[in-house]
Design an enzyme around this catalytic site. Structure first.
Site, mmCIF file in Angstrom:
data_model
loop_
_atom_site.group_PDB
_atom_site.id
_atom_site.type_symbol
_atom_site.label_atom_id
_atom_site.label_comp_id
_atom_site.label_asym_id
_atom_site.label_seq_id
_atom_site.Cartn_x
_atom_site.Cartn_y
_atom_site.Cartn_z
ATOM 1 N N HIS A 149 -3.362 45.832 61.384
ATOM 2 C CA HIS A 149 -3.165 44.441 62.288
ATOM 3 C C HIS A 149 -3.824 42.738 61.289
ATOM 4 O O HIS A 149 -4.336 43.051 60.561
ATOM 5 C CB HIS A 149 -3.993 44.704 63.502
ATOM 6 C CG HIS A 149 -3.649 46.026 64.641
ATOM 7 N ND1 HIS A 149 -3.518 46.021 65.712
ATOM 8 C CD2 HIS A 149 -2.311 46.720 64.225
ATOM 9 C CE1 HIS A 149 -3.468 47.802 65.964
ATOM 10 N NE2 HIS A 149 -2.126 47.352 64.880
ATOM 11 N N GLU B 154 -5.192 40.475 62.743
ATOM 12 C CA GLU B 154 -6.711 39.909 63.251
ATOM 13 C C GLU B 154 -7.203 40.213 61.889
ATOM 14 O O GLU B 154 -7.955 39.691 61.226
ATOM 15 C CB GLU B 154 -6.683 40.582 64.131
ATOM 16 C CG GLU B 154 -6.235 40.153 65.438
ATOM 17 C CD GLU B 154 -5.253 41.113 66.046
ATOM 18 O OE1 GLU B 154 -4.965 41.029 66.824
ATOM 19 O OE2 GLU B 154 -4.696 42.118 65.044
ATOM 20 N N CYS C 127 -6.371 44.458 69.737
ATOM 21 C CA CYS C 127 -6.236 45.607 70.522
ATOM 22 C C CYS C 127 -7.839 45.781 70.520
ATOM 23 O O CYS C 127 -8.469 45.351 69.850
ATOM 24 C CB CYS C 127 -5.982 46.893 69.656
ATOM 25 S SG CYS C 127 -5.964 46.795 68.198
ATOM 26 N N CYS D 24 -9.155 45.801 66.908
ATOM 27 C CA CYS D 24 -9.582 44.866 65.973
ATOM 28 C C CYS D 24 -10.422 44.042 66.855
ATOM 29 O O CYS D 24 -11.445 43.655 66.332
ATOM 30 C CB CYS D 24 -8.102 43.687 66.121
ATOM 31 S SG CYS D 24 -7.282 44.431 65.368
#
Length: 160
Positions: A78, A80, A104, A107
């Site tokens: 992801h 992040e 999420c 993360c």
């Protein structure tokens, strides 16, 4: 002569950088971008969702449904986490993360562990899902502030 009055705010600038970063993603469904900013309004790192270095986006799947190993989910990093891992300057303590989609739970763990103290997000598309609830619960427990980006309604066009 007076200074220009229609310049963009810091929030517009950093969310714009996050969204522009998301355009680097090759994911056909979801393009997410992130930008980590220091207290002095300097960009420290950026990221977007994609496969780890060395994992060809031609050989790994982009599918969202089917056998888990035939989908993107076990492979995609992801935005992040990419922004956190891309940072080479040491400490991210007290920084702000701008991200186009609310993080999420996985993360959220990395954000907390990295010392990021504020998350500014644009979309909360998965609000109310278990992952989203868990992320917010962890942010609340760890004292990570999160706030929705307030869109200015301004459109920018860039010739590339």
């Amino acid at each position: 002569m007076k200074k220009r009055a229609d310049y963009i705010s810091w929030d517009e600038y950093f969310m714009g950088v996050s969204k522009l970063s998301g355009f680097r993603s090759k994911d056909p469904n979801t393009q997410v971008g992130s930008c980590i900013v220091g207290k002095d309004h300097r960009i420290l790192s950026m990221g977007y969702n994609g496969f780890p270095n060395g994992c060809s986006d031609e050989e790994f799947p982009w599918d969202r449904e089917g056998d888990e190993l035939a989908t993107k989910y076990p492979y995609v990093t992801h935005s992040e986490l990419n922004a956190i891992l891309n940072y080479r300057g040491g400490n991210l303590e007290g920084t702000t993360l701008y991200v186009s989609l609310f993080p999420c739970n996985e993360c959220a763990k990395a954000i907390i562990q990295a010392g990021i103290k504020t998350v500014v997000y644009d979309s909360d598309k998965y609000e109310g899902t278990p992952s989203n609830i868990a992320a917010k619960k962890m942010f609340d427990a760890a004292g990570v502030e999160y706030r929705k980006y307030q869109r200015a309604g301004r459109k920018l066009e860039i010739d590339l």
